[in-house]
Design a protein around this motif. Sequence first.
Motif, mmCIF file in Angstrom:
data_model
loop_
_atom_site.group_PDB
_atom_site.id
_atom_site.type_symbol
_atom_site.label_atom_id
_atom_site.label_comp_id
_atom_site.label_asym_id
_atom_site.label_seq_id
_atom_site.Cartn_x
_atom_site.Cartn_y
_atom_site.Cartn_z
ATOM 1 N N LEU A 89 0.728 -1.303 -0.124
ATOM 2 C CA LEU A 89 0.094 -0.046 -0.006
ATOM 3 C C LEU A 89 0.754 1.356 0.065
ATOM 4 O O LEU A 89 0.443 2.369 -0.676
ATOM 5 C CB LEU A 89 -0.959 0.015 1.165
ATOM 6 C CG LEU A 89 -2.082 -1.006 1.213
ATOM 7 C CD1 LEU A 89 -3.133 -0.670 2.254
ATOM 8 C CD2 LEU A 89 -2.979 -0.752 -0.167
ATOM 9 N N PRO A 90 2.098 1.455 0.660
ATOM 10 C CA PRO A 90 2.628 2.627 0.836
ATOM 11 C C PRO A 90 3.122 3.002 -0.744
ATOM 12 O O PRO A 90 2.928 4.244 -0.936
ATOM 13 C CB PRO A 90 4.030 2.174 1.507
ATOM 14 C CG PRO A 90 3.446 1.336 2.387
ATOM 15 C CD PRO A 90 2.676 0.349 1.665
ATOM 16 N N ARG A 91 3.273 2.126 -1.444
ATOM 17 C CA ARG A 91 3.703 2.635 -3.182
ATOM 18 C C ARG A 91 2.350 3.295 -3.703
ATOM 19 O O ARG A 91 2.349 3.898 -4.692
ATOM 20 C CB ARG A 91 4.234 1.505 -3.756
ATOM 21 C CG ARG A 91 5.583 1.119 -3.202
ATOM 22 C CD ARG A 91 6.093 -0.006 -3.896
ATOM 23 N NE ARG A 91 7.613 -0.503 -3.494
ATOM 24 C CZ ARG A 91 7.796 -1.447 -2.630
ATOM 25 N NH1 ARG A 91 6.781 -2.261 -2.449
ATOM 26 N NH2 ARG A 91 9.182 -1.631 -2.415
ATOM 27 N N LEU A 92 1.156 2.855 -3.170
ATOM 28 C CA LEU A 92 -0.053 3.140 -3.800
ATOM 29 C C LEU A 92 -0.726 4.251 -3.437
ATOM 30 O O LEU A 92 -1.730 5.184 -3.904
ATOM 31 C CB LEU A 92 -1.044 1.909 -4.053
ATOM 32 C CG LEU A 92 -0.706 0.899 -4.682
ATOM 33 C CD1 LEU A 92 -1.541 -0.436 -4.631
ATOM 34 C CD2 LEU A 92 -0.568 1.041 -6.396
ATOM 35 N N LEU A 93 -0.380 4.520 -2.015
ATOM 36 C CA LEU A 93 -1.150 5.665 -1.437
ATOM 37 C C LEU A 93 -0.685 7.084 -1.641
ATOM 38 O O LEU A 93 -1.540 7.883 -1.947
ATOM 39 C CB LEU A 93 -0.655 5.517 0.238
ATOM 40 C CG LEU A 93 -1.448 4.318 1.017
ATOM 41 C CD1 LEU A 93 -0.933 4.213 2.509
ATOM 42 C CD2 LEU A 93 -2.822 4.485 0.901
ATOM 43 N N GLY A 94 0.547 7.163 -2.427
ATOM 44 C CA GLY A 94 0.896 8.542 -2.835
ATOM 45 C C GLY A 94 0.217 8.794 -4.177
ATOM 46 O O GLY A 94 -0.573 9.899 -4.134
ATOM 47 N N PRO A 95 0.135 8.019 -5.212
ATOM 48 C CA PRO A 95 -0.768 8.150 -6.360
ATOM 49 C C PRO A 95 -2.055 8.488 -6.017
ATOM 50 O O PRO A 95 -2.862 9.423 -6.440
ATOM 51 C CB PRO A 95 -0.412 6.840 -7.197
ATOM 52 C CG PRO A 95 0.598 6.490 -6.635
ATOM 53 C CD PRO A 95 0.916 6.755 -5.355
ATOM 54 N N PHE A 96 -2.697 7.671 -5.040
ATOM 55 C CA PHE A 96 -4.054 7.522 -4.730
ATOM 56 C C PHE A 96 -4.424 9.156 -4.153
ATOM 57 O O PHE A 96 -5.316 9.734 -4.432
ATOM 58 C CB PHE A 96 -4.603 6.582 -3.847
ATOM 59 C CG PHE A 96 -6.188 6.857 -3.296
ATOM 60 C CD1 PHE A 96 -6.978 6.265 -3.955
ATOM 61 C CD2 PHE A 96 -6.392 7.417 -2.005
ATOM 62 C CE1 PHE A 96 -8.213 6.360 -3.597
ATOM 63 C CE2 PHE A 96 -7.828 7.379 -1.674
ATOM 64 C CZ PHE A 96 -8.652 6.883 -2.472
ATOM 65 N N GLY A 97 -3.416 9.666 -3.396
ATOM 66 C CA GLY A 97 -3.603 10.830 -2.451
ATOM 67 C C GLY A 97 -3.460 11.959 -3.504
ATOM 68 O O GLY A 97 -4.208 13.041 -3.447
ATOM 69 N N ARG A 98 -2.612 11.829 -4.764
ATOM 70 C CA ARG A 98 -2.829 12.945 -5.620
ATOM 71 C C ARG A 98 -4.054 13.020 -6.328
ATOM 72 O O ARG A 98 -4.497 14.002 -6.827
ATOM 73 C CB ARG A 98 -1.572 12.539 -6.466
ATOM 74 C CG ARG A 98 -0.220 12.987 -5.968
ATOM 75 C CD ARG A 98 1.123 12.893 -6.935
ATOM 76 N NE ARG A 98 1.237 11.721 -7.526
ATOM 77 C CZ ARG A 98 2.150 10.859 -6.835
ATOM 78 N NH1 ARG A 98 2.831 11.173 -5.728
ATOM 79 N NH2 ARG A 98 2.292 9.661 -7.198
ATOM 80 N N GLU A 99 -4.512 11.821 -6.592
ATOM 81 C CA GLU A 99 -5.754 11.641 -7.553
ATOM 82 C C GLU A 99 -6.997 12.111 -6.499
ATOM 83 O O GLU A 99 -8.008 12.577 -7.267
ATOM 84 C CB GLU A 99 -5.982 10.441 -8.050
ATOM 85 C CG GLU A 99 -7.050 10.196 -9.001
ATOM 86 C CD GLU A 99 -6.970 9.061 -10.067
ATOM 87 O OE1 GLU A 99 -7.760 8.686 -10.533
ATOM 88 O OE2 GLU A 99 -5.773 8.196 -10.023
ATOM 89 N N TYR A 100 -6.916 11.838 -5.387
ATOM 90 C CA TYR A 100 -8.231 12.050 -4.644
ATOM 91 C C TYR A 100 -7.905 12.676 -3.269
ATOM 92 O O TYR A 100 -7.414 12.096 -2.235
ATOM 93 C CB TYR A 100 -8.763 10.758 -4.079
ATOM 94 C CG TYR A 100 -9.466 9.857 -5.385
ATOM 95 C CD1 TYR A 100 -10.632 10.162 -5.987
ATOM 96 C CD2 TYR A 100 -8.621 8.996 -5.921
ATOM 97 C CE1 TYR A 100 -10.880 9.446 -6.987
ATOM 98 C CE2 TYR A 100 -9.117 8.205 -6.683
ATOM 99 C CZ TYR A 100 -10.192 8.527 -7.366
ATOM 100 O OH TYR A 100 -10.708 7.797 -8.550
ATOM 101 N N PRO A 101 -7.175 14.129 -3.332
ATOM 102 C CA PRO A 101 -6.527 14.803 -2.158
ATOM 103 C C PRO A 101 -7.417 15.234 -1.070
ATOM 104 O O PRO A 101 -7.008 15.245 -0.112
ATOM 105 C CB PRO A 101 -6.188 16.139 -3.007
ATOM 106 C CG PRO A 101 -7.124 16.479 -3.987
ATOM 107 C CD PRO A 101 -7.385 15.035 -4.707
#
Length: 299
Positions: free
Chosen positions: A106-118
Amino acid sequence: MNFHQLHIFYTVSERGSFSAAALTLHMTQPAVTMQIQALEDYFGAKLFDRSTKKIMLSEAGRTLMPFALRSMQLMRETDQAMSAFTHMLEGRLQLGASLTIGEYVLPRLLGPFGREYPNISIMMKVMNTSQIMDEINKHQLNFGLIEAPVSHPDMVIEPVMGDELKLIVPQGHPLADQTEVTLSDALGYPFVLREQGSGTRRVMEEQLLEKGLDPAAMRIVMELGSTGAVKSAVEAGLGITIISTSSVKHEVALGLLKIVNLTDASFKRQFYAIHLKSTLLPISAVTFLTFLRQHADGQ
């Protein structure tokens, strides 16, 4: 009649009491009772038999149940379809994740998710599967992500992303210069493994048994309770291991560990999402799980 009433009806039946349903739905017990009475007035029939300590569906309730189930499934499908358009969502997600998922995937995916859904904030607890299920039951978590399928009458369990375990050896090991080896070649060396009962250990042992090999015959020099500890022991030359490729990307990039392909064995598995049947996940949670399915291959 409305969907909310059907959801309450289903939850009362699933949880076995008005008080348990009220806890699940974050409602007061009188409010749950009032909605069930309104539904009974609408149909002109009693939906529950209240003559026993645990309420049971009446004949009318049993007839209504398949339609309530279909309405909930339609709502879940609607949320999933609409999750592609929900970039302005706000909210807080509370989820549990087992060790490999929470620390390495998850840590590698949380960054992209946070940018898409801030505007969606995430609170994640890393714990074992039984703890995750307990906190979901207590409504302290929206859902969980676990490494092996489980069976629970009150929970929905569905695959959400794939993973693969591989043979991992330290720099300078006799197998480090080989791109492919057989399973029997690998089993000739001492192993450092995760503890018994872990999802990683279970997947490995099941594959060995499928190959007609006894896991007890492995030369296990150490059993450790975390993937990080296993990696450190392998780095130190104490043995080789079989763990998730997701967990060793950093060490492989630094040249500390090497992934060696096995020609005659494959250790593939699924990661699963788990939540209460009687709970409709918030649209933010549905969006998060949809994001994981779409981006997991690139993590």
